[in-house]
Design a protein around this motif. Structure first.
Motif, PDB file in Angstrom:
ATOM      1  N   ARG A 198      -1.674  27.818  44.451  1.00  0.00           N
ATOM      2  CA  ARG A 198      -0.784  28.941  45.644  1.00  0.00           C
ATOM      3  C   ARG A 198      -1.990  30.210  45.439  1.00  0.00           C
ATOM      4  NH1 ARG A 198       3.532  28.326  41.104  1.00  0.00           N
ATOM      5  NH2 ARG A 198       4.580  26.301  41.734  1.00  0.00           N
ATOM      6  N   PRO A 199      -1.991  30.764  46.598  1.00  0.00           N
ATOM      7  CA  PRO A 199      -3.099  31.888  46.719  1.00  0.00           C
ATOM      8  C   PRO A 199      -2.889  33.082  45.031  1.00  0.00           C
ATOM      9  CG  PRO A 199      -0.808  32.770  47.762  1.00  0.00           C
ATOM     10  CD  PRO A 199      -0.998  31.139  47.767  1.00  0.00           C
ATOM     11  N   THR A 200      -3.604  33.910  44.510  1.00  0.00           N
ATOM     12  CA  THR A 200      -4.131  34.734  43.962  1.00  0.00           C
ATOM     13  C   THR A 200      -3.355  35.559  44.327  1.00  0.00           C
ATOM     14  OG1 THR A 200      -6.031  35.164  43.897  1.00  0.00           O
ATOM     15  CG2 THR A 200      -5.613  33.597  42.700  1.00  0.00           C
ATOM     16  N   PHE A 201      -3.034  36.894  43.197  1.00  0.00           N
ATOM     17  CA  PHE A 201      -2.190  38.313  43.650  1.00  0.00           C
ATOM     18  C   PHE A 201      -3.487  38.945  44.588  1.00  0.00           C
ATOM     19  CE2 PHE A 201       1.142  37.251  41.679  1.00  0.00           C
ATOM     20  CZ  PHE A 201       2.164  37.453  42.440  1.00  0.00           C
ATOM     21  N   PRO A 202      -4.787  39.030  44.406  1.00  0.00           N
ATOM     22  CA  PRO A 202      -5.664  39.516  45.022  1.00  0.00           C
ATOM     23  C   PRO A 202      -5.906  38.830  46.322  1.00  0.00           C
ATOM     24  CG  PRO A 202      -6.703  38.954  42.456  1.00  0.00           C
ATOM     25  CD  PRO A 202      -5.531  38.729  42.998  1.00  0.00           C
ATOM     26  N   HIS A 203      -5.954  37.377  46.735  1.00  0.00           N
ATOM     27  CA  HIS A 203      -6.299  36.872  47.434  1.00  0.00           C
ATOM     28  C   HIS A 203      -4.890  37.535  48.798  1.00  0.00           C
ATOM     29  CE1 HIS A 203      -6.095  33.317  50.325  1.00  0.00           C
ATOM     30  NE2 HIS A 203      -5.141  33.695  50.710  1.00  0.00           N
ATOM     31  N   ILE A 204      -3.606  37.783  48.223  1.00  0.00           N
ATOM     32  CA  ILE A 204      -2.347  38.239  48.931  1.00  0.00           C
ATOM     33  C   ILE A 204      -2.701  39.769  48.984  1.00  0.00           C
ATOM     34  CG2 ILE A 204       0.218  38.827  48.624  1.00  0.00           C
ATOM     35  CD1 ILE A 204       0.358  36.126  46.724  1.00  0.00           C
ATOM     36  N   VAL A 205      -2.968  40.485  48.425  1.00  0.00           N
ATOM     37  CA  VAL A 205      -3.596  41.934  49.122  1.00  0.00           C
ATOM     38  C   VAL A 205      -4.472  42.018  50.295  1.00  0.00           C
ATOM     39  CG1 VAL A 205      -4.590  44.163  48.003  1.00  0.00           C
ATOM     40  CG2 VAL A 205      -3.244  42.612  46.739  1.00  0.00           C
ATOM     41  N   ARG A 206      -5.661  40.873  50.006  1.00  0.00           N
ATOM     42  CA  ARG A 206      -6.600  40.572  51.117  1.00  0.00           C
ATOM     43  C   ARG A 206      -6.221  39.917  52.207  1.00  0.00           C
ATOM     44  NH1 ARG A 206      -9.806  38.740  47.007  1.00  0.00           N
ATOM     45  NH2 ARG A 206      -9.673  36.675  47.394  1.00  0.00           N
ATOM     46  N   ALA A 207      -5.105  39.391  52.058  1.00  0.00           N
ATOM     47  CA  ALA A 207      -4.695  39.002  53.160  1.00  0.00           C
ATOM     48  C   ALA A 207      -3.785  40.126  54.101  1.00  0.00           C
ATOM     49  CB  ALA A 207      -3.730  37.464  52.999  1.00  0.00           C
ATOM     50  N   LEU A 208      -2.905  40.594  53.242  1.00  0.00           N
ATOM     51  CA  LEU A 208      -1.694  41.823  54.010  1.00  0.00           C
ATOM     52  C   LEU A 208      -2.946  42.891  54.324  1.00  0.00           C
ATOM     53  CD1 LEU A 208       1.068  41.838  51.389  1.00  0.00           C
ATOM     54  CD2 LEU A 208       0.756  40.498  53.405  1.00  0.00           C
ATOM     55  N   ASP A 209      -3.513  43.310  53.668  1.00  0.00           N
ATOM     56  CA  ASP A 209      -4.503  43.741  54.576  1.00  0.00           C
ATOM     57  C   ASP A 209      -5.458  43.301  55.451  1.00  0.00           C
ATOM     58  OD1 ASP A 209      -4.810  46.212  52.397  1.00  0.00           O
ATOM     59  OD2 ASP A 209      -6.592  45.379  51.103  1.00  0.00           O
ATOM     60  N   ARG A 210      -5.719  42.196  56.047  1.00  0.00           N
ATOM     61  CA  ARG A 210      -6.150  41.672  57.585  1.00  0.00           C
ATOM     62  C   ARG A 210      -5.098  42.430  58.075  1.00  0.00           C
ATOM     63  NH1 ARG A 210      -8.506  37.421  53.908  1.00  0.00           N
ATOM     64  NH2 ARG A 210      -6.434  36.238  54.543  1.00  0.00           N
ATOM     65  N   LEU A 211      -3.716  42.456  57.956  1.00  0.00           N
ATOM     66  CA  LEU A 211      -3.186  42.085  58.384  1.00  0.00           C
ATOM     67  C   LEU A 211      -2.530  42.670  59.279  1.00  0.00           C
ATOM     68  CD1 LEU A 211       0.143  38.755  57.271  1.00  0.00           C
ATOM     69  CD2 LEU A 211      -1.447  38.711  59.325  1.00  0.00           C
ATOM     70  N   ILE A 212      -2.765  44.123  58.201  1.00  0.00           N
ATOM     71  CA  ILE A 212      -2.256  45.500  58.341  1.00  0.00           C
ATOM     72  C   ILE A 212      -4.049  45.976  59.508  1.00  0.00           C
ATOM     73  CG2 ILE A 212      -2.642  48.365  57.552  1.00  0.00           C
ATOM     74  CD1 ILE A 212      -0.809  46.654  54.393  1.00  0.00           C
ATOM     75  N   ARG A 213      -4.943  45.536  58.950  1.00  0.00           N
ATOM     76  CA  ARG A 213      -5.582  46.149  60.555  1.00  0.00           C
ATOM     77  C   ARG A 213      -5.421  44.978  61.501  1.00  0.00           C
ATOM     78  NH1 ARG A 213      -8.621  44.939  55.506  1.00  0.00           N
ATOM     79  NH2 ARG A 213      -9.434  42.893  56.182  1.00  0.00           N
ATOM     80  N   ARG A 214      -4.569  44.372  61.643  1.00  0.00           N
ATOM     81  CA  ARG A 214      -4.009  43.998  62.818  1.00  0.00           C
ATOM     82  C   ARG A 214      -2.722  44.053  63.484  1.00  0.00           C
ATOM     83  NH1 ARG A 214      -5.467  38.356  62.944  1.00  0.00           N
ATOM     84  NH2 ARG A 214      -5.945  38.499  65.148  1.00  0.00           N
ATOM     85  N   PRO A 215      -2.278  45.212  63.524  1.00  0.00           N
ATOM     86  CA  PRO A 215      -0.878  45.040  63.825  1.00  0.00           C
ATOM     87  C   PRO A 215      -0.514  43.909  64.512  1.00  0.00           C
ATOM     88  CG  PRO A 215      -1.811  47.304  64.632  1.00  0.00           C
ATOM     89  CD  PRO A 215      -3.195  46.302  63.746  1.00  0.00           C
ATOM     90  N   GLU A 216      -1.691  43.801  65.640  1.00  0.00           N
ATOM     91  CA  GLU A 216      -0.861  42.730  66.809  1.00  0.00           C
ATOM     92  C   GLU A 216      -0.834  41.138  66.666  1.00  0.00           C
ATOM     93  OE1 GLU A 216      -5.346  42.956  66.572  1.00  0.00           O
ATOM     94  OE2 GLU A 216      -3.622  44.078  66.273  1.00  0.00           O
ATOM     95  N   SER A 217      -0.975  40.941  65.463  1.00  0.00           N
ATOM     96  CA  SER A 217      -0.997  39.670  64.827  1.00  0.00           C
ATOM     97  C   SER A 217       0.947  39.439  64.444  1.00  0.00           C
ATOM     98  CB  SER A 217      -1.936  39.170  63.454  1.00  0.00           C
ATOM     99  OG  SER A 217      -1.763  40.075  62.240  1.00  0.00           O
ATOM    100  N   LEU A 218       1.370  41.069  64.337  1.00  0.00           N
ATOM    101  CA  LEU A 218       2.960  40.982  63.448  1.00  0.00           C
ATOM    102  C   LEU A 218       3.464  40.878  64.793  1.00  0.00           C
ATOM    103  CD1 LEU A 218       2.459  43.646  60.660  1.00  0.00           C
ATOM    104  CD2 LEU A 218       2.215  41.080  60.567  1.00  0.00           C
ATOM    105  N   ARG A 219       3.826  40.630  65.912  1.00  0.00           N
ATOM    106  CA  ARG A 219       4.335  40.586  67.209  1.00  0.00           C
ATOM    107  C   ARG A 219       4.554  39.321  66.964  1.00  0.00           C
ATOM    108  NH1 ARG A 219      -0.037  42.609  70.856  1.00  0.00           N
ATOM    109  NH2 ARG A 219      -0.153  45.015  71.064  1.00  0.00           N
TER     110      ARG A 219
END
Length: 227
Positions: A198-219
Motif C-alpha cells: 500500500r502507498p504511504t501517506f507521503p506517497h499519497i500526498v505526492r500522487a494527489l499533488d500531481r493530479l492537482i497540477r494536471r487537472p485535465e487528468s481529472l476529466r
C-alpha cells in the motif's frame, strides 16, 4: 491531541475537567462532519475541489504517521470541514502511539475485544487486531470512496460479515459515478491485500499533488447515450 500542530488536524483549545462529564474544547469547524457535508452536494463541488479536500486529509495523516501515531478510525465521519473547505482529521478516541522503530514497521496490537469499524478497517486489523499506518492507508482509500460518492455508505447495505467475506475474496469497491480513473486506481492501491504494497501517506500526498497540477487528468468522459 494537545501536541498536534498541523493545519489538517483538529486543534485542541482546552479541556474542561471541573466535573462530569469531562469535555474538550476544539477549534470551530463550520461545516461539521465531512460525510454529512457531502450528502446532497453532488454537482456543486468540482473534481479539483474534491481532490484538494482529499489532499488535506492525506497531509494530516502524513503528519500523524510521521509523529508515530496510528488513527484506527479514519472515516469521513471523523473528518471535520471548516468554512474554507479545509478538511481536518479529528476523533482520536481510538488513536494510539505506535510501538517500535518508526523506520521499521511500527504496529499497535489491541489485546482488547471491542468493536471496530469493519467497513473502514484493513483485513489484517480485523483478523489480528494489528494496526499500522498501512491499515490507516486502507481506511484512507475508503474515505476517498466516500468523498467521490458524496457521502454514500461504503458497501451499501451489505452486512459486516458479508463485507469481510467479500474482501477476502478480493472484492473491492467499484468507482463511484463520475469518479476520475486515477483516483479509483489510488483507492485500489490503498486496498492491496499486502500492507507493504500500500502507498504511504507521503506517497499519497505526492500522487494527489500531481493530479492537482494536471487537472485535465481529472476529466471523466461523458456517459455514452447509446449505452
Amino acid at each position: 491531541m494537545g501536541q498536534f500542530r498541523h493545519p489538517n488536524v483538529v486543534r485542541l483549545r482546552g479541556v474542561v475537567s471541573a466535573g462530569p462529564p469531562a469535555m474538550i474544547i476544539t477549534e470551530f469547524l463550520l461545516h461539521g462532519a465531512l460525510d454529512a457535508f457531502l450528502r446532497g452536494r453532488e454537482g456543486t463541488l468540482s473534481p479539483l475541489q474534491l481532490v484538494a479536500m482529499l489532499r488535506g486529509i492525506a497531509a494530516g495523516m502524513r503528519y500523524l504517521a510521521e509523529a508515530g501515531f496510528v488513527h484506527r478510525d479514519l472515516a469521513a465521519r471523523n473528518i471535520l470541514v471548516d468554512a474554507h473547505l479545509v478538511c481536518k482529521v479529528s476523533d482520536f478516541g481510538l488513536s494510539r502511539a505506535l510501538d517500535g522503530d518508526r523506520d521499521s514497521d511500527p504496529t499497535y496490537t489491541s489485546s482488547l475485544g471491542g468493536k471496530i469499524p469493519i467497513r473502514w478497517t484493513a483485513p489484517e486489523a480485523i483478523a489480528f487486531r494489528t494496526f499500522t499506518s498501512a491499515s490507516d492507508a486502507w481506511s484512507y482509500g475508503i474515505v476517498m470512496w466516500e468523498v467521490l460518492s458524496f457521502g454514500e455508505r461504503p458497501y451499501w447495505d451489505m452486512s459486516n460479515q458479508d463485507v469481510i467475506n467479500a474482501i477476502e475474496q478480493d472484492y473491492r469497491l467499484p468507482p463511484p459515478p463520475r469518479c476520475p480513473p486515477p483516483l479509483h486506481r489510488l483507492m485500489l492501491d490503498c486496498w492491496q491485500r499486502e500492507r507493504s504494497a500500500r502507498p504511504t501517506f507521503p506517497h499519497i500526498v505526492r500522487a494527489l499533488d500531481r493530479l492537482i497540477r494536471r487537472p485535465e487528468s481529472l476529466r471523466v468522459a461523458p456517459p455514452d447515450p447509446h449505452g
